[in-house]
Design a protein around this motif. Sequence first.
Motif, PDB file in Angstrom:
ATOM      1  N   ASP A  36       0.785  -1.237  -0.084  1.00 46.62           N
ATOM      2  CA  ASP A  36       0.163   0.023   0.099  1.00 46.62           C
ATOM      3  C   ASP A  36       0.957   1.273   0.014  1.00 46.62           C
ATOM      4  O   ASP A  36       0.287   2.209   0.155  1.00 46.62           O
ATOM      5  N   ASN A  37       2.122   1.179  -0.211  1.00 44.75           N
ATOM      6  CA  ASN A  37       2.988   2.255  -0.278  1.00 44.75           C
ATOM      7  C   ASN A  37       3.047   3.053   1.096  1.00 44.75           C
ATOM      8  O   ASN A  37       2.922   4.332   1.152  1.00 44.75           O
ATOM      9  N   VAL A  38       2.954   2.396   2.220  1.00 37.20           N
ATOM     10  CA  VAL A  38       3.027   2.904   3.650  1.00 37.20           C
ATOM     11  C   VAL A  38       4.663   2.838   3.984  1.00 37.20           C
ATOM     12  O   VAL A  38       4.833   1.739   4.024  1.00 37.20           O
ATOM     13  N   THR A  39       4.966   3.780   4.520  1.00 34.91           N
ATOM     14  CA  THR A  39       6.431   3.676   5.197  1.00 34.91           C
ATOM     15  C   THR A  39       6.107   3.942   6.630  1.00 34.91           C
ATOM     16  O   THR A  39       5.180   4.758   7.141  1.00 34.91           O
ATOM     17  N   GLY A  40       7.080   4.068   7.445  1.00 35.43           N
ATOM     18  CA  GLY A  40       7.175   4.436   8.879  1.00 35.43           C
ATOM     19  C   GLY A  40       8.110   3.898   9.805  1.00 35.43           C
ATOM     20  O   GLY A  40       9.034   3.360   9.290  1.00 35.43           O
ATOM     21  N   LEU A  41       7.900   3.851  11.175  1.00 32.71           N
ATOM     22  CA  LEU A  41       8.685   3.434  12.130  1.00 32.71           C
ATOM     23  C   LEU A  41       7.712   2.985  13.250  1.00 32.71           C
ATOM     24  O   LEU A  41       6.769   3.676  13.733  1.00 32.71           O
ATOM     25  N   LEU A  42       8.150   1.809  13.961  1.00 34.42           N
ATOM     26  CA  LEU A  42       7.576   1.467  15.056  1.00 34.42           C
ATOM     27  C   LEU A  42       8.510   1.141  16.164  1.00 34.42           C
ATOM     28  O   LEU A  42       9.752   0.579  15.924  1.00 34.42           O
ATOM     29  N   VAL A  43       8.500   1.725  17.660  1.00 31.79           N
ATOM     30  CA  VAL A  43       9.271   1.495  18.433  1.00 31.79           C
ATOM     31  C   VAL A  43       8.528   1.005  19.618  1.00 31.79           C
ATOM     32  O   VAL A  43       7.236   1.334  19.867  1.00 31.79           O
ATOM     33  N   PHE A  44       9.117  -0.038  20.571  1.00 32.84           N
ATOM     34  CA  PHE A  44       8.293  -0.477  21.515  1.00 32.84           C
ATOM     35  C   PHE A  44       9.701  -0.636  22.744  1.00 32.84           C
ATOM     36  O   PHE A  44      10.591  -1.049  22.306  1.00 32.84           O
ATOM     37  N   ASP A  45       8.867  -0.034  23.840  1.00 29.54           N
ATOM     38  CA  ASP A  45       9.863  -0.033  24.894  1.00 29.54           C
ATOM     39  C   ASP A  45       9.598  -1.180  25.974  1.00 29.54           C
ATOM     40  O   ASP A  45       9.932  -1.166  27.060  1.00 29.54           O
ATOM     41  N   GLY A  46       8.983  -2.281  25.800  1.00 34.55           N
ATOM     42  CA  GLY A  46       8.440  -3.349  26.770  1.00 34.55           C
ATOM     43  C   GLY A  46       7.162  -3.031  27.235  1.00 34.55           C
ATOM     44  O   GLY A  46       6.657  -4.248  27.709  1.00 34.55           O
ATOM     45  N   ILE A  47       6.479  -2.035  27.071  1.00 29.20           N
ATOM     46  CA  ILE A  47       5.169  -1.621  27.676  1.00 29.20           C
ATOM     47  C   ILE A  47       4.511  -0.913  26.627  1.00 29.20           C
ATOM     48  O   ILE A  47       3.222  -1.148  26.361  1.00 29.20           O
ATOM     49  N   SER A  48       5.029   0.089  26.138  1.00 26.92           N
ATOM     50  CA  SER A  48       4.324   1.030  25.117  1.00 26.92           C
ATOM     51  C   SER A  48       4.995   0.888  23.750  1.00 26.92           C
ATOM     52  O   SER A  48       6.101   0.716  23.625  1.00 26.92           O
ATOM     53  N   PHE A  49       3.993   0.960  22.612  1.00 28.98           N
ATOM     54  CA  PHE A  49       4.415   1.341  21.304  1.00 28.98           C
ATOM     55  C   PHE A  49       4.219   2.748  21.046  1.00 28.98           C
ATOM     56  O   PHE A  49       3.267   3.444  21.467  1.00 28.98           O
ATOM     57  N   MET A  50       5.269   3.135  20.210  1.00 27.70           N
ATOM     58  CA  MET A  50       5.009   4.440  19.239  1.00 27.70           C
ATOM     59  C   MET A  50       5.250   4.290  17.896  1.00 27.70           C
ATOM     60  O   MET A  50       6.206   3.510  17.561  1.00 27.70           O
ATOM     61  N   GLN A  51       4.162   4.331  17.037  1.00 28.07           N
ATOM     62  CA  GLN A  51       4.392   4.210  15.356  1.00 28.07           C
ATOM     63  C   GLN A  51       4.054   5.432  14.731  1.00 28.07           C
ATOM     64  O   GLN A  51       3.284   6.239  14.977  1.00 28.07           O
TER      65      GLN A  51
END
Length: 146
Positions: A36-51
């Motif tokens: 779908d031509n989507v790009t990005g970043l996913l970060v996981f700290d063991g409890i929470s995600f930020m994407q």
Amino acid sequence: MSLVARLVYVSTARPDLTKKDIESILDTARERNGRDNVTGLLVFDGISFMQLLEGEAEVIDAVFRDIANDNRHSNVVRILQDENVPRQFKEWSMGYSMTHDPRMLKGDSWFPLTSKLLDKALPANADSTVRSLFTSFLSVDELTRA
């Protein structure tokens, strides 16, 4: 330069989330994002995600609806949404980093990532808002582990 929609959210991982669950999330995201031509970043700290997701507005909205309905996390909160911004993660179908998580065994392919290392790893054209959001997210985790 193509302009896209951008969305950043945070969420809380299900307490019993496993390495296999995270790998499944990444596999699904990379497959769908490539299609779908989507790009990005996913970060996981063991409890929470930020994407961060970027792509066509309608596609980003559909991806976000699916994410919000995924039972592997809860408390999904949209923290940034923009339209007509330059694509900043064009090389990343879904970049991924993970800070220390005691549920992941030592020696696995996952490695701790600090805010300083992430700042260096972000694309050079990542704007200051995106850079601040992600490095701040990791900085909070670093403080709680100190």
